[in-house]
Design a protein around this motif. Structure first.
Motif, mmCIF file in Angstrom:
data_model
loop_
_atom_site.group_PDB
_atom_site.id
_atom_site.type_symbol
_atom_site.label_atom_id
_atom_site.label_comp_id
_atom_site.label_asym_id
_atom_site.label_seq_id
_atom_site.Cartn_x
_atom_site.Cartn_y
_atom_site.Cartn_z
ATOM 1 N N TYR A 142 0.819 -1.212 0.000
ATOM 2 C CA TYR A 142 0.000 0.000 0.000
ATOM 3 C C TYR A 142 0.854 1.264 0.000
ATOM 4 O O TYR A 142 0.621 2.186 -0.776
ATOM 5 C CB TYR A 142 -0.936 -0.017 1.211
ATOM 6 N N HIS A 143 1.865 1.309 0.880
ATOM 7 C CA HIS A 143 2.677 2.521 1.037
ATOM 8 C C HIS A 143 3.919 2.546 0.136
ATOM 9 O O HIS A 143 4.465 3.617 -0.117
ATOM 10 C CB HIS A 143 3.122 2.686 2.490
ATOM 11 N N GLY A 144 4.403 1.379 -0.271
ATOM 12 C CA GLY A 144 5.593 1.338 -1.121
ATOM 13 C C GLY A 144 6.868 1.068 -0.359
ATOM 14 O O GLY A 144 7.816 0.539 -0.916
ATOM 15 N N LYS A 145 6.931 1.426 0.917
ATOM 16 C CA LYS A 145 8.094 1.084 1.739
ATOM 17 C C LYS A 145 7.725 1.136 3.217
ATOM 18 O O LYS A 145 6.836 1.887 3.624
ATOM 19 C CB LYS A 145 9.283 1.985 1.442
ATOM 20 N N ILE A 146 8.426 0.307 4.008
ATOM 21 C CA ILE A 146 8.219 0.273 5.454
ATOM 22 C C ILE A 146 9.572 0.067 6.138
ATOM 23 O O ILE A 146 10.522 -0.406 5.522
ATOM 24 C CB ILE A 146 7.234 -0.845 5.892
ATOM 25 N N VAL A 147 9.638 0.396 7.426
ATOM 26 C CA VAL A 147 10.839 0.177 8.236
ATOM 27 C C VAL A 147 10.539 -0.976 9.183
ATOM 28 O O VAL A 147 9.511 -0.978 9.876
ATOM 29 C CB VAL A 147 11.199 1.447 9.047
ATOM 30 N N THR A 148 11.434 -1.966 9.213
ATOM 31 C CA THR A 148 11.241 -3.139 10.061
ATOM 32 C C THR A 148 12.601 -3.768 10.352
ATOM 33 O O THR A 148 13.637 -3.218 9.953
ATOM 34 C CB THR A 148 10.282 -4.149 9.381
ATOM 35 N N THR A 149 12.618 -4.905 11.036
ATOM 36 C CA THR A 149 13.895 -5.580 11.298
ATOM 37 C C THR A 149 14.306 -6.406 10.097
ATOM 38 O O THR A 149 13.488 -6.717 9.225
ATOM 39 C CB THR A 149 13.794 -6.497 12.532
ATOM 40 N N GLU A 150 15.577 -6.792 10.074
ATOM 41 C CA GLU A 150 16.119 -7.509 8.917
ATOM 42 C C GLU A 150 15.465 -8.877 8.725
ATOM 43 O O GLU A 150 15.122 -9.264 7.608
ATOM 44 C CB GLU A 150 17.632 -7.665 9.088
ATOM 45 N N ALA A 151 15.262 -9.615 9.810
ATOM 46 C CA ALA A 151 14.663 -10.946 9.709
ATOM 47 C C ALA A 151 13.229 -10.872 9.176
ATOM 48 O O ALA A 151 12.835 -11.663 8.309
ATOM 49 C CB ALA A 151 14.680 -11.631 11.072
ATOM 50 N N LYS A 152 12.460 -9.911 9.679
ATOM 51 C CA LYS A 152 11.073 -9.736 9.198
ATOM 52 C C LYS A 152 11.079 -9.323 7.727
ATOM 53 O O LYS A 152 10.259 -9.794 6.945
ATOM 54 C CB LYS A 152 10.342 -8.685 10.028
ATOM 55 N N ALA A 153 11.988 -8.450 7.356
ATOM 56 C CA ALA A 153 12.047 -7.963 5.975
ATOM 57 C C ALA A 153 12.325 -9.099 4.999
ATOM 58 O O ALA A 153 11.756 -9.144 3.903
ATOM 59 C CB ALA A 153 13.112 -6.884 5.841
ATOM 60 N N LYS A 154 13.189 -10.038 5.376
ATOM 61 C CA LYS A 154 13.503 -11.155 4.497
ATOM 62 C C LYS A 154 12.289 -12.063 4.304
ATOM 63 O O LYS A 154 12.094 -12.621 3.221
ATOM 64 C CB LYS A 154 14.689 -11.940 5.041
#
Length: 178
Positions: free
Chosen positions: A27-39
């Protein structure tokens, strides 16, 4: 060796977390999160975008003639007296409808299994139900995101490290659509 990261959560919590983050990423195009969640998010999001790219043009446009009631300047239906009864006056209008093919419907249902619905609230009426609208993220995938990546063979997301988080020193990253 597990095929996925458990992220220190039960299965239902993990699924809800990933659904929420994938929905917000698309929806937003980008988010900030932890590395493990991002993978983990990357796997799901890239699969969704690949499905949307494959099925983006898989529909037929049908034109139909439809009866639509006439409305006056206040938005009320125009009535006419016929045979002593009040009858609504109708206009004939040409309307084009997108008829999706079965494979595209299947892809939409697979996406909706993983994505949450988003309710947009205008800033002027914050905290009120009036003026809110629901956004179908699967439609956004088909109409906006898929045409952007039509000529790309994968690699729809990018992970950029931004440093350790202050509280627990977990590596924070920005995951974004390329």
């Amino acid at each position: 060796m597990a095929g996925y990261r458990k992220l220190g959560r039960t299965a239902s919590q993990r699924k809800a977390l990933l659904r929420n983050q994938v929905t917000n990423l698309l929806y937003h195009g980008k988010i900030v999160t932890t590395e493990a969640k991002a993978k983990e998010i990357r796997k799901i999001a890239e699969h969704m975008i690949a499905m949307a790219v494959r099925e983006k043009d898989n529909f037929e446009t049908i034109t139909k003639t439809v009866k639509v009631p006439q409305k006056d300047k206040d938005g009320k239906r125009v009535k006419e007296v016929k045979d002593g009864k009040k009858v609504t006056v109708f206009d004939e209008v040409e309307k084009s409808i997108k008829k999706e093919n079965p494979s595209r419907i299947h892809a939409r249902r697979q996406m909706n299994k993983m994505l949450y619905g988003i309710t947009e609230v205008p800033t002027t009426t914050a905290g009120k139900k009036k003026g809110t609208k629901t956004v179908d993220v699967a439609s956004k995938l088909f109409d906006e995101i898929a045409p952007k990546y039509a000529d790309r063979k994968g690699g729809y997301t990018r992970i950029i490290k931004i440093g350790p988080r202050k509280g627990d020193a977990a590596m924070e990253v920005v995951i974004e659509l390329v």
